[in-house]
Enzyme design. Structure first.
Site, PDB file in Angstrom:
ATOM      1  N   ASP A  69       0.856  -1.191   0.000  1.00  0.00           N
ATOM      2  CA  ASP A  69       0.000   0.000   0.000  1.00  0.00           C
ATOM      3  C   ASP A  69       0.893   1.242   0.000  1.00  0.00           C
ATOM      4  O   ASP A  69       1.687   1.443   0.920  1.00  0.00           O
ATOM      5  CB  ASP A  69      -0.898  -0.024   1.245  1.00  0.00           C
ATOM      6  CG  ASP A  69      -1.778   1.210   1.329  1.00  0.00           C
ATOM      7  OD1 ASP A  69      -2.496   1.482   0.360  1.00  0.00           O
ATOM      8  OD2 ASP A  69      -1.721   1.916   2.345  1.00  0.00           O
ATOM      9  N   THR A 102      -3.001   5.266  -4.067  1.00  0.00           N
ATOM     10  CA  THR A 102      -1.894   6.019  -3.447  1.00  0.00           C
ATOM     11  C   THR A 102      -0.561   5.727  -4.136  1.00  0.00           C
ATOM     12  O   THR A 102       0.289   6.603  -4.238  1.00  0.00           O
ATOM     13  CB  THR A 102      -1.780   5.661  -1.959  1.00  0.00           C
ATOM     14  OG1 THR A 102      -1.748   4.240  -1.833  1.00  0.00           O
ATOM     15  CG2 THR A 102      -2.952   6.189  -1.171  1.00  0.00           C
ATOM     16  N   THR A 103      -0.378   4.482  -4.619  1.00  0.00           N
ATOM     17  CA  THR A 103       0.863   4.137  -5.328  1.00  0.00           C
ATOM     18  C   THR A 103       0.889   4.835  -6.687  1.00  0.00           C
ATOM     19  O   THR A 103       1.888   5.445  -7.067  1.00  0.00           O
ATOM     20  CB  THR A 103       0.962   2.599  -5.527  1.00  0.00           C
ATOM     21  OG1 THR A 103       0.759   1.971  -4.273  1.00  0.00           O
ATOM     22  CG2 THR A 103       2.299   2.205  -6.092  1.00  0.00           C
ATOM     23  N   ASP A 400      -9.092  -0.033   1.814  1.00  0.00           N
ATOM     24  CA  ASP A 400      -9.068   0.475   0.434  1.00  0.00           C
ATOM     25  C   ASP A 400     -10.337   0.079  -0.314  1.00  0.00           C
ATOM     26  O   ASP A 400     -10.942   0.894  -1.014  1.00  0.00           O
ATOM     27  CB  ASP A 400      -7.846  -0.069  -0.320  1.00  0.00           C
ATOM     28  CG  ASP A 400      -6.553   0.635   0.102  1.00  0.00           C
ATOM     29  OD1 ASP A 400      -6.627   1.474   1.010  1.00  0.00           O
ATOM     30  OD2 ASP A 400      -5.481   0.348  -0.473  1.00  0.00           O
TER      31      ASP A 400
END
Length: 536
Positions: A69, A102-103, A400
């Site tokens: 994550d 987020t990545t 998520d």
């Protein structure tokens, strides 16, 4: 520090050792900032996609975190560089606003800055690059709106929501059970969702876990699970039709605010003090009984004396319940949190159909399961796993997926994953760049090249030849006019993401592009970096 005077007699201060401060100016400053951002972005590139690798991070106190994550990786990394910290903040803001992607947003920002570096070498001014990026971002957002599809869903027909959550979970460590976990997340979100207002209160969904069992034992509980047990081992383990009193006052005699000392010189005085304490406890227990409560939940601990009296008065109790859990209990049961025993009455009690203590395996671990509450919209996803790291990573993955389901309830438009949306936007930005007469067209083409980093990374992480895969799919998109073709990461035999059921929320994808562009503009506008000298 010393004082000096100019030719007009005006005083000014000279600060000594100013020359010891390191200073980088102009293009050099911009390039050093870009290098720092690229270094952070490269860390996350290998974590992108369903075949992305995990990172193992060791904290200063020896705690180990294994995750892929993006937000968690950057949070656990101790980034010293100020520009690196900007990317950490970027990832956090994506996590807080959208909860997923987020990545991707960090990798995207790194790619934009990498392309900007080439343009700087050509002699293009940083501000012109920033303006070109802004123009390209608008074109890309417009293209996303054009290729977006709309999902109709309701409480009975939620298959599309499940498929979108499965896309999110497929890149996580829990990918092999993505179907079951995605269904749990969707059920949880639809239970607490207000579909008329298109609003979801994620505070009503509690993620709890216990080491032991298998990942398959993870369950959705229509109620609340507390990691506590009854305060006395002889109290009943299963209660029906419970009237619950929630207290934030301790079962202890009141303590004066001032410092005090009691001198006891005889046994009679000690006995009278002990009787007085017992009287306090009896009054407290009696006030609880008079209100009609059949279970007491207290934020603080009990004295052994109070625990003994509660047990003898057939009043089960739970102690040391945290503030967040107390609030959730109050919301779900309809109880009022009571700060003083004197204020307790029947109107402030909550109701639950059943409260039971459950135990696990051969250990003495026990938990309380509270079900059948009037505001039954509070649910708990109870995670099981072989070790603490597995449970923590599963909780992050489920968070998520819950956020993705919430975003789809708010805005039910989706785009197709596998890099399909990025390639389609890249082609649109390239076409728009030909219509721009100024220097900005170079920046727009650079933006289009940076968008390709997502499909490139997906192909690379899946063990496919990256450049061949990208050019083949992009050429097909252009020739066939099909914006749904992406990288076949799962070797399914088709590049059409509609057949592979790979979806992402439009809201999340737009946020990624906007945040990445904003951070790049900010970094490109810095032309002077002054740092304090290192301590020698």
């Amino acid at each position: 520090m010393s004082l000096a005077f100019d030719e007009y007699g005006r005083p000014f201060i000279i600060i000594r050792e100013q020359e010891k401060k390191s200073r980088v100016k102009g293009i050099e400053a911009v390039k050093s900032n870009i290098q720092a951002a690229k270094a952070v972005s490269r860390v996350l590139r290998t974590s992108l996609g369903p075949k992305g690798m995990d990172k193992m991070l060791q904290g200063p106190d020896g705690d180990i975190v294994i995750t892929n994550d993006g937000a968690t990786i950057l949070e656990q990394m101790e980034v010293e560089n100020q520009i690196g910290k900007l990317l950490v903040e970027l990832s956090k803001s994506q996590d807080h606003e959208i909860g997923d992607g987020t990545t991707g947003v960090t990798v995207m920002a790194g790619a934009l800055l990498e392309q900007a570096e080439t343009l700087l070498d050509r002699g293009i001014h940083p501000l012109r690059i920033a303006e070109g990026y802004e123009m390209a971002c608008k074109v890309a957002l417009k293209r996303l709106d054009e290729i977006a599809a709309t999902f109709e869903h309701d409480a009975d027909n939620n298959e599309e929501l499940v498929k979108t959550c499965m896309t999110t979970l497929s890149s996580k460590i829990v990918g092999r059970h993505k179907r079951e976990l995605a269904e749990m997340c969707v059920k949880a979100v639809l239970t607490v969702a207000d579909l008329e207002r298109k609003d979801v209160n994620l505070d009503l969904i509690k993620l709890d876990g216990k080491v032991g069992g298998r990942l398959e034992d993870t369950a959705l509980v229509n109620g609340i699970v507390l990691d506590k047990d009854m305060s006395h081992p002889q109290m009943p383990k299963h209660l029906q039709d419970v009237k619950m009193a929630i207290l934030t006052c301790p079962f202890e005699p009141p303590k004066p605010k001032t410092k005090h000392k009691v001198d006891i010189s005889s046994v009679e005085q000690f006995e009278s003090l002990r009787k007085q304490e017992q009287e306090y406890f009896r009054n407290m227990v009696q006030l609880c009984k008079d209100s009609g409560a059949t279970l007491v939940v207290c934020q603080w601990g009990f004295d052994d004396e109070a625990n003994h009296l509660l047990m003898h008065n057939d009043l089960p109790a739970v102690r040391w319940v945290g503030g967040v859990e107390l609030e959730l209990l109050a919301l779900a049961t309809g109880a009022r949190i009571v700060p003083r025993f004197q204020e307790l009455n029947s109107a402030k009690l909550g109701y639950a159909k059943s409260v039971k203590e459950i135990s696990f395996g051969t250990t003495r671990d026990r938990m309380l399961l509270i079900e059948g509450m009037p505001n039954s919209r509070a649910v708990t996803i109870f995670v099981r796993g072989g070790n603490k790291m597995m449970i923590d990573e599963t909780k992050r993955s489920l968070h998520d997926a819950l956020c993705v389901a919430r975003n789809l309830v708010r805005d039910n438009r989706i785009v197709y994953g596998g890099g399909a949306a990025e390639m389609s936007c890249s082609l649109a930005v390239e076409a728009a760049a030909d219509q721009v007469p100024g220097v900005e067209q170079y920046a727009m083409r650079a933006f289009a090249d940076a968008l390709d980093i997502i499909p490139l990374s997906l192909a690379e992480n899946s063990g496919l030849p990256p450049i061949e895969s990208l050019t083949e799919v992009k050429t097909r998109q252009m020739r066939e006019g099909n914006p749904y073709l992406g990288i076949d990461c799962n070797d399914a035999g088709t590049n059409d993401m509609r057949q592979q059921n790979v979806f992402e929320t439009l809201m999340g994808k737009k946020q990624q592009l906007m945040l990445a562009t904003q951070v790049c503009k900010m970094i490109l506008k810095i032309d002077d970096v002054i740092k304090p000298s290192e301590y020698e």
